[in-house]
Enzyme design. Structure first.
Site, PDB file in Angstrom:
ATOM      1  N   PRO A  15       3.662 -14.641  -0.674  1.00  0.00           N
ATOM      2  CA  PRO A  15       4.249 -13.941  -1.803  1.00  0.00           C
ATOM      3  C   PRO A  15       4.340 -12.425  -1.687  1.00  0.00           C
ATOM      4  CG  PRO A  15       1.997 -14.628  -2.306  1.00  0.00           C
ATOM      5  CD  PRO A  15       2.237 -14.821  -0.857  1.00  0.00           C
ATOM      6  N   GLU A  16       5.443 -11.898  -1.193  1.00  0.00           N
ATOM      7  CA  GLU A  16       5.782 -10.502  -1.471  1.00  0.00           C
ATOM      8  C   GLU A  16       7.008 -10.568  -2.368  1.00  0.00           C
ATOM      9  OE1 GLU A  16       5.489  -7.557   1.623  1.00  0.00           O
ATOM     10  OE2 GLU A  16       3.959  -8.691   2.687  1.00  0.00           O
ATOM     11  N   LYS A  30       6.111  -8.598  -7.821  1.00  0.00           N
ATOM     12  CA  LYS A  30       5.576  -9.918  -7.513  1.00  0.00           C
ATOM     13  C   LYS A  30       5.382 -10.768  -8.770  1.00  0.00           C
ATOM     14  CE  LYS A  30       3.350  -7.562  -3.688  1.00  0.00           C
ATOM     15  NZ  LYS A  30       2.116  -6.912  -3.219  1.00  0.00           N
ATOM     16  N   ARG A  87       4.365  -1.160 -16.705  1.00  0.00           N
ATOM     17  CA  ARG A  87       3.321  -0.679 -15.795  1.00  0.00           C
ATOM     18  C   ARG A  87       3.672  -0.873 -14.324  1.00  0.00           C
ATOM     19  NH1 ARG A  87       0.470  -5.189 -14.271  1.00  0.00           N
ATOM     20  NH2 ARG A  87       0.256  -6.871 -15.789  1.00  0.00           N
ATOM     21  N   ASN A 109       1.585  -6.499   2.158  1.00  0.00           N
ATOM     22  CA  ASN A 109       0.985  -6.048   3.414  1.00  0.00           C
ATOM     23  C   ASN A 109       1.955  -6.102   4.601  1.00  0.00           C
ATOM     24  OD1 ASN A 109      -1.224  -4.885   4.616  1.00  0.00           O
ATOM     25  ND2 ASN A 109      -2.217  -6.826   5.109  1.00  0.00           N
ATOM     26  N   ARG A 147      -7.627  -4.583   2.865  1.00  0.00           N
ATOM     27  CA  ARG A 147      -6.507  -5.284   3.503  1.00  0.00           C
ATOM     28  C   ARG A 147      -6.415  -4.812   4.945  1.00  0.00           C
ATOM     29  NH1 ARG A 147      -3.191  -7.378  -0.255  1.00  0.00           N
ATOM     30  NH2 ARG A 147      -2.758  -8.829   1.416  1.00  0.00           N
TER      31      ARG A 147
END
Length: 293
Positions: free
Chosen positions: A2-3, A52, A131, A172, A268
């Site tokens: 999931p990106e 996301k 946000r 990432n 990460r």
DNA sequence: TCCTTATGTACAA
DNA sequence: TGTACCTAAGGAC
């Protein structure tokens, strides 16, 4: 996987299969049962994606007036492990990890392991958008708001790109790959990035991620560096796409042959080529940082 | 069969 | 900065 590209693809996939008609909604696992009961049989009216975050909109009339005043949105965030799987009816018996199942005449969709699956109101949805930073995949957005934050920040570019308040949808893989493609040291500070560099990164992200939505995977290698073009073996990996540095620690850089480096950054894994991504400033962190090779 | 890892985020200290 | 949360695949035994 999931990106942002995954989420936008999932939004389109849901729209194609379920929008405009009634949907049976259930939560075999039980954690979403109360909301599923409220939604069951309603019409899926629209979908949305921002970064996301995935939103499935349902017809809002006659929601339980004491707890909910529709229209309602199912807010889904896959987190690191979440997965959505589609199939055609008849749907098989759900396993006990299926948080949310949608079914209509032709299709079913199973959601497992999300970090978020919640029924929210329109104002609550708006608060989530508020946000989040600009998303390269949302039409009408530009990178200006992101640049305002980045150009004033003493935080590294690598950290800023992963901050969803700054840019929404980068994870990432895109983080590592876009910095490589622009020859930028991940430890460069936001304030030391040039306007020209940011504009190039922003438009590149848009192109890479749109291709990611089309192909449902991340490919970032330019044609001249593809395995066929260079006579190197194709990547064999569970995440499929051709990349320059992501999860290629200690392997040779496709361009200069130097060993790809990796380091922990905010829990990460960061990957970069120390030669192709030379910093123009703020090299101290990279030189003395906790790099593992 | 167990252990590690993963394209993520939120919250506590 | 550490930890909790959610699941499944792959590799080491």
């Amino acid at each position: 996987m999931p990106e942002g590209h995954t989420i936008h693809r999932l939004a389109a996939d849901h729209h194609e299969r379920f929008a405009g008609g009634p949907v049976r909604v259930s939560s075999p696992q039980g954690k979403f049962s109360d909301s599923a009961a409220l939604l069951d049989g309603r019409t899926l009216t629209g979908v949305d994606a921002h970064g996301k975050h995935l939103f499935l909109g349902f017809d809002g009339h006659d929601f339980d007036r004491h707890s909910f005043d529709g229209p309602g949105w199912v807010h889904i965030h896959l987190g690191l492990f979440g997965k959505l799987g589609f199939g055609t009816t008849p749907a098989p018996p759900p396993t006990d990890t299926v948080r949310l199942r949608l079914v209509n005449d032709a299709h079913y969709a199973d959601l497992r392991g999300p970090t978020t699956c919640a029924l929210i109101t329109e104002p609550e949805k708006r608060a989530i958008h508020d946000r989040l930073g600009p998303d390269p995949l949302r039409t009408g957005e530009d990178g200006e708001r992101a640049w305002q934050r980045i150009s004033r920040s003493r935080v590294t570019v690598a950290a800023l790109l992963m901050d969803q308040k700054v840019v929404a949808g980068i994870g990432n893989v895109y983080r590592a790959e876009v910095l490589f493609r622009h020859g930028i040291d991940p430890y460069r500070l936001g304030k030391d990035l040039t306007r020209q560099e940011w504009d190039a990164i922003w438009s590149d992200l848009g192109e890479l991620m749109r291709e990611g939505v089309r192909n449902n995977r991340i490919d970032t290698v330019r044609p001249e560096h593809l395995p066929e073009a260079m006579g190197r073996p194709p990547r064999v990996d569970d995440h499929g796409g051709e990349v320059y540095v992501y999860r290629r620690a200690r392997q040779a850089c496709h361009i200069c042959g130097t060993g790809i480096r990796t380091a922990d950054l905010a829990a990460r894994n960061l990957f970069w080529c120390p030669v192709c991504q030379k910093g123009t400033s703020s090299r101290a962190a990279a030189a003395s940082g906790p790099s593992r090779d």
